[in-house]
Write an enzyme that holds these catalytic residues in place. Structure first.
Site, mmCIF file in Angstrom:
data_model
loop_
_atom_site.group_PDB
_atom_site.id
_atom_site.type_symbol
_atom_site.label_atom_id
_atom_site.label_comp_id
_atom_site.label_asym_id
_atom_site.label_seq_id
_atom_site.Cartn_x
_atom_site.Cartn_y
_atom_site.Cartn_z
ATOM 1 N N ASP A 1 82.241 -57.136 127.058
ATOM 2 C CA ASP A 1 81.456 -57.600 125.913
ATOM 3 C C ASP A 1 82.390 -57.937 124.762
ATOM 4 O OD1 ASP A 1 79.253 -56.966 127.405
ATOM 5 O OD2 ASP A 1 78.758 -55.137 126.297
ATOM 6 N N GLU B 1 81.692 -57.854 121.659
ATOM 7 C CA GLU B 1 81.479 -56.960 120.526
ATOM 8 C C GLU B 1 82.339 -55.699 120.601
ATOM 9 O OE1 GLU B 1 79.104 -58.028 122.541
ATOM 10 O OE2 GLU B 1 77.449 -58.942 121.435
ATOM 11 N N LYS C 1 79.335 -50.581 147.901
ATOM 12 C CA LYS C 1 80.258 -51.666 147.596
ATOM 13 C C LYS C 1 81.133 -51.286 146.399
ATOM 14 C CE LYS C 1 79.189 -54.623 150.781
ATOM 15 N NZ LYS C 1 80.210 -55.006 151.789
ATOM 16 N N PRO D 1 82.536 -54.274 142.560
ATOM 17 C CA PRO D 1 82.232 -54.293 141.120
ATOM 18 C C PRO D 1 83.120 -53.336 140.323
ATOM 19 C CG PRO D 1 80.201 -54.278 142.395
ATOM 20 C CD PRO D 1 81.317 -54.034 143.364
ATOM 21 N N LYS E 1 76.141 -39.115 141.567
ATOM 22 C CA LYS E 1 74.924 -39.658 142.170
ATOM 23 C C LYS E 1 73.714 -39.383 141.283
ATOM 24 C CE LYS E 1 73.853 -35.495 144.842
ATOM 25 N NZ LYS E 1 73.565 -34.938 146.165
ATOM 26 N N CYS F 1 55.753 -35.512 111.446
ATOM 27 C CA CYS F 1 55.976 -36.540 110.431
ATOM 28 C C CYS F 1 54.682 -37.321 110.179
ATOM 29 C CB CYS F 1 57.139 -37.436 110.847
ATOM 30 S SG CYS F 1 57.806 -38.438 109.493
ATOM 31 N N HIS G 1 61.050 -33.166 111.553
ATOM 32 C CA HIS G 1 61.205 -33.527 112.973
ATOM 33 C C HIS G 1 61.843 -32.367 113.737
ATOM 34 C CE1 HIS G 1 60.220 -37.886 112.896
ATOM 35 N NE2 HIS G 1 60.539 -37.760 111.619
ATOM 36 N N GLU H 1 61.909 -31.790 116.796
ATOM 37 C CA GLU H 1 62.468 -32.179 118.098
ATOM 38 C C GLU H 1 63.985 -32.316 118.063
ATOM 39 O OE1 GLU H 1 61.191 -36.223 116.235
ATOM 40 O OE2 GLU H 1 60.632 -34.098 116.141
#
Length: 545
Positions: free
Chosen positions: A147, A149, A187, A190, A239, A379, A515, A517
């Site tokens: 990329d 960026e 494979k 890649p 995996k 919230c 929040h 969480e």
């Protein structure tokens, strides 16, 4: 303290799980007694993700010091004990903003500002500063090798590899090793091409973590080692697993931590993963199941609520039940009514911004209140519960938040114009303030009402939770709401802002402006989420009688 740096890159495709892999390695190193931190370098031009759409970027994770950061920092905090801060996440936009500000001040003495050395030097400074005080700093580079960026970040870590030397740096590259059903084999091509791309910009990976839907056979590992010029023991097979919390043990079983410790010459104990073994055992052996309806507006991308999803699962572990989350679009509630809320053991309304779907959330709060169904509001989820109560119990028809209706006759929720931040400084905002970086953000002290469900959950009279919002309960209506039966069970440090509400004569109707969480972890859970899931489980048992 001499800090060692592990740079984590990704190739072939995006969304390989670099953040999870980095966090899992950090968890193993922490289990060996090392002080570990993790950084995320994001290549997008936004200064931070605070104004980005949740359906594009996922949730915005808020740190203790109020930084709006990438959701990967949530993974980091859930896997290790170290708390993240604004030094753990920065973007291309933030780097350019700071460099250009210096240029305007004349700090560069008239020099021509270039990507190399000015941008790369700024990146290196932040990486080194973020790693200070830790034995190991793991640095995740966002995006995929190739990329455009990501190039400034990759060039910066290449330079750091040279400047710090091999005994202080290690490059770990995640790739995809797909299985082709037609050919009946995995494979490696890649991966070979991805490593070739990485080497072309001057970075030779020391470790390859190969993602796939199955373990990579030994002969294919040897092939990858040969063609990618990486030690065979440094080719790690990662995996697919049914729980991300199994990954530390999976990496540990292949000796990744031993390789890192030996490379850096660190003396430390063997990894004790007993806490993670306990998490995995609890996850695999629930005694029941509860169904939680999450009524939101960004449900097409579950990552928009990543920390909420994980916190519900953590609470399930603590209650020895599995938690099934039923995602319900709040606009569907508006269109179809209560029928979409049937068959739930509890309702959770998470945070959000904007008017779309808000009436559906209000209906969800009403349904939970009227049917004694456990309700947890976060919230905006607290604000809609308060609006619903004001309209239908306290006699304030058409009550609303000024965020959605500036002409409401009963603005029970309004813009916060002044509050005290985590350092005791007075913050002020107004309608014309910028959207980015102007909310009430970060960890704040909350005083809890004695005898309330909140105080019972936290087992104390106070808590510290993280905020991200612009609107609060309008104090003008507090007395009227209290008289109608609402309990204001949590107040800000100066006791001027409402932080939590509850309802009398309801099994479990609790909501917070903050929040919670963001502070839940698989090993420790969170008291409010645990209380909510316990209430949902109790409600289910009552229904079965």
């Amino acid at each position: 303290m001499t800090t060692r740096y592990i740079f984590v890159t990704g190739g072939v495709v995006s969304s390989l799980g670099k953040g999870i892999a980095a966090a899992s390695l950090a968890a193993i190193l922490e289990a060996r007694g090392l002080n570990v931190t993790i950084m995320k370098l994001d290549p997008y031009i936004n200064v931070d993700p605070g104004t980005m759409s949740p359906t594009q970027h996922g949730e915005v994770f808020v740190t203790e010091d109020g930084a709006e950061t990438d959701l990967d920092l949530g993974h980091y905090e859930r896997f290790i004990r170290t708390k993240m801060n604004r030094r753990n996440n920065f973007t291309t936009g933030r780097i350019y903003e700071e460099v250009l500000r210096k240029e305007r001040r004349g700090d560069y003495l008239g020099a021509t500002i270039q990507v190399i050395p000015h941008i790369t030097n700024a990146i290196k400074e932040k990486v080194l500063a973020g790693g200070e005080g830790h034995d190991v700093a793991i640095v995740e580079i966002g995006g995929t090798v190739g990329d455009i960026e990501s190039l400034p970040f990759l060039e910066s870590i290449r330079q750091l590899g040279v400047e710090l030397g091999r005994d202080r740096t290690l490059f770990m590259h995640l790739t995809l090793v797909p299985f082709l059903g037609a050919a009946g084999e995995v494979k490696t091509k890649p991966t070979q091409h991805s490593v070739k791309e990485l080497r072309s910009i001057g970075i030779a990976p020391d470790v390859l973590v190969c993602r796939g839907d199955r373990a990579i056979p030994a002969n294919e590992k040897a092939k990858i080692s040969l063609f990618c010029n990486v030690e065979e023991r440094a080719v790690i097979s990662l995996k697919d697993v049914d729980s991300i919390y199994k990954i530390p043990a999976l990496l540990r079983s292949q000796g990744l931590d031993d390789l890192v410790v030996k490379r850096f010459g660190l003396e430390c104990r063997e990894a004790d993963l007993s806490e993670w073994e306990n998490v995995i055992y609890q996850e695999a052996n629930p005694n029941g199941e509860v169904v939680i309806g999450m009524v939101g507006k960004y449900i097409e991308l579950p990552d928009a609520y990543k920390s909420v999803n994980e916190a519900l699962k953590h609470a399930g572990l603590k209650n020895r039940v599995s938690v099934t989350i039923k995602y319900i679009d709040s606009q569907t509630v508006e269109a179809k009514g209560e029928e979409v809320l049937q068959g739930l053991d509890g309702i959770l309304v998470p945070g959000g911004f904007g008017e779309r779907g808000v009436e559906g959330k209000i209906l969800a709060a009403k349904f939970a209140r009227e049917n004694n169904l456990p309700y947890f509001g976060i919230c905006l989820g607290m604000q809609v519960a308060l609006i619903e109560f004001a309209r239908n119990v306290a006699g304030m028809a058409d009550a609303h938040s000024t965020e959605f209706n500036k002409e409401t006759p009963f603005p029970v929720v309004g813009l916060i114009t002044e509050w005290i931040d985590e350092e005791g400084n007075v913050e002020q905002r107004h309608e014309a303030s910028d959207l980015g970086g102007t909310m009430r953000l970060g960890a704040q002290l909350c005083h809890l009402l004695e005898g309330s469900k909140a105080a019972q959950a936290y087992k104390g009279n106070s808590c510290v939770e993280r905020h991200r919002h612009r609107y609060e309960v309008n104090n003008k209506y507090r007395e009227r709401l209290e008289q109608a039966g609402m309990i204001f069970s949590g107040l800000s440090s100066d006791r001027k802002l409402v932080e939590m509400i509850e309802l009398k004569d309801h099994p479990w109707f609790v909501a917070g402006q903050f929040h919670p969480e963001f502070t839940s972890t698989p090993r420790d859970g969170h008291p409010l989420f645990e209380g909510f899931i316990a209430a949902a489980s109790a409600h289910q048992k009552r229904d079965l009688k």
